[in-house]
Design a protein around this motif. Structure first.
Motif, short mmCIF file in Angstrom:
data_model
loop_
_atom_site.label_atom_id
_atom_site.label_comp_id
_atom_site.label_asym_id
_atom_site.label_seq_id
_atom_site.Cartn_x
_atom_site.Cartn_y
_atom_site.Cartn_z
N ARG A 142 -8.94 4.40 -8.99
CA ARG A 142 -7.90 2.96 -8.63
C ARG A 142 -7.45 2.82 -7.54
N ALA A 143 -8.29 2.87 -6.78
CA ALA A 143 -8.53 2.66 -5.25
C ALA A 143 -7.72 0.86 -5.46
N GLN A 144 -7.29 0.29 -5.55
CA GLN A 144 -6.85 -1.32 -5.72
C GLN A 144 -5.08 -1.10 -6.02
N TYR A 145 -4.96 0.01 -6.74
CA TYR A 145 -3.27 0.53 -6.21
C TYR A 145 -2.67 0.67 -5.44
N LEU A 146 -3.14 1.58 -4.72
CA LEU A 146 -2.92 2.56 -3.59
C LEU A 146 -2.22 2.14 -2.30
N SER A 147 -2.08 1.02 -2.82
CA SER A 147 -1.40 0.15 -1.82
C SER A 147 -0.03 0.14 -1.92
N ARG A 148 -0.10 -0.31 -2.70
CA ARG A 148 0.97 -0.37 -3.19
C ARG A 148 2.62 1.12 -3.23
N VAL A 149 1.44 1.89 -3.94
CA VAL A 149 2.36 3.82 -3.43
C VAL A 149 2.38 3.51 -1.85
N TYR A 150 1.44 3.20 -1.43
CA TYR A 150 1.65 3.01 0.43
C TYR A 150 2.22 2.58 0.62
N ASP A 151 2.62 1.28 -0.01
CA ASP A 151 4.53 0.75 0.90
C ASP A 151 5.56 0.74 -0.17
N SER A 152 6.20 1.51 -0.70
CA SER A 152 6.90 2.36 -1.80
C SER A 152 7.15 2.88 -0.77
N LEU A 153 6.17 3.91 -0.40
CA LEU A 153 6.49 4.81 1.14
C LEU A 153 6.90 4.38 2.53
N CYS A 154 6.39 3.27 2.70
CA CYS A 154 6.35 3.22 4.15
C CYS A 154 8.02 2.50 3.97
N THR A 156 -12.22 4.36 -2.88
CA THR A 156 -10.29 5.15 -2.80
C THR A 156 -10.36 5.36 -1.57
N VAL A 157 -11.93 6.23 -0.83
CA VAL A 157 -12.10 6.89 0.42
C VAL A 157 -11.45 5.68 1.44
N ASP A 158 -12.25 4.33 2.09
CA ASP A 158 -12.07 3.65 2.51
C ASP A 158 -10.45 3.62 2.53
N VAL A 159 -10.15 2.89 1.51
CA VAL A 159 -8.34 2.69 1.02
C VAL A 159 -7.50 3.39 2.17
N VAL A 160 -7.43 4.85 1.49
CA VAL A 160 -6.48 5.72 1.78
C VAL A 160 -7.20 6.08 3.16
N SER A 161 -8.17 5.58 4.10
CA SER A 161 -8.53 6.23 5.52
C SER A 161 -7.50 5.04 6.15
N ARG A 162 -8.31 3.89 5.66
CA ARG A 162 -7.24 2.42 6.40
C ARG A 162 -5.51 3.04 6.02
N LEU A 163 -5.14 3.00 5.14
CA LEU A 163 -3.81 3.55 5.47
C LEU A 163 -3.09 4.69 5.59
N GLY A 164 -4.38 5.64 5.80
CA GLY A 164 -3.45 6.62 6.80
C GLY A 164 -3.86 6.46 8.91
N GLU A 165 -4.68 4.98 9.20
CA GLU A 165 -4.55 5.28 10.51
C GLU A 165 -3.29 4.72 10.73
N LYS A 166 -2.73 3.79 9.60
CA LYS A 166 -1.65 3.03 10.46
C LYS A 166 -0.42 3.69 9.82
N ALA A 167 -0.40 5.08 9.06
CA ALA A 167 0.72 5.72 8.69
C ALA A 167 1.46 6.10 9.63
N SER A 168 3.22 5.59 9.18
CA SER A 168 4.22 6.74 10.51
C SER A 168 4.31 7.78 9.96
N PHE A 169 3.81 8.46 8.68
CA PHE A 169 3.66 9.89 8.57
C PHE A 169 2.29 10.31 8.11
N ARG A 170 2.98 11.46 7.76
CA ARG A 170 1.17 12.29 7.04
C ARG A 170 0.72 11.59 6.17
N VAL A 171 -1.22 11.75 6.28
CA VAL A 171 -1.57 11.12 5.44
C VAL A 171 -2.76 12.62 4.78
N THR A 172 -3.08 13.36 4.13
CA THR A 172 -4.14 13.64 3.63
C THR A 172 -4.33 13.72 2.30
#
Length: 111
Positions: free
Chosen positions: A23-35, A55-71
């Motif tokens: 579900r990589a295509q939906y993870l940005s929506r989750v991320y945006d709502s967390l931001c 999925t791994v690439d998407v989460v890695s990319r989002l984690g690099e720009k997040a202001s919160f911890r992403v694991t």
């Protein structure tokens, strides 16, 4: 994978847990709502259950720009939702746990 450059020194109060499978295509929506959360003392723990998409690439990319911890908890093969859920709970550092599926988004006051 954690983005330690913005990681607070103390443990987050809330762990937002997101199990996902292809579900990589939906993870940005989750991320945006967390931001957009008004409450900021949280981490996002994503469990990739052997996805064959990016999925791994998407989460890695989002984690690099997040202001919160992403694991990212990454299973190289599908282990099933129950097993992934258990791994996410074990990895959570927060006092409280909130589940947010990979195709959900949270309202800004949710946390």
């Amino acid at each position: 994978m954690s983005n330690s450059h913005t990681m607070p020194e103390r443990a987050p109060r809330i762990s937002v847990l997101t199990p996902t499978w292809n579900r990589a295509q939906y993870l940005s929506r989750v991320y945006d709502s967390l931001c957009a959360q008004s409450y900021k003392e949280f981490e996002w723990v994503v469990g990739n259950d052997g996805s064959s998409d990016n999925t791994v690439d998407v989460v890695s990319r989002l984690g690099e720009k997040a202001s919160f911890r992403v694991t990212l908890i990454n299973a190289s093969v599908r282990i099933g939702k129950a097993s992934m859920d258990n791994l996410l709970v074990k990895a959570a550092k927060g006092e409280l746990v909130v589940w947010c599926d990979s195709d959900d988004k949270l309202k800004p006051e949710a946390l």
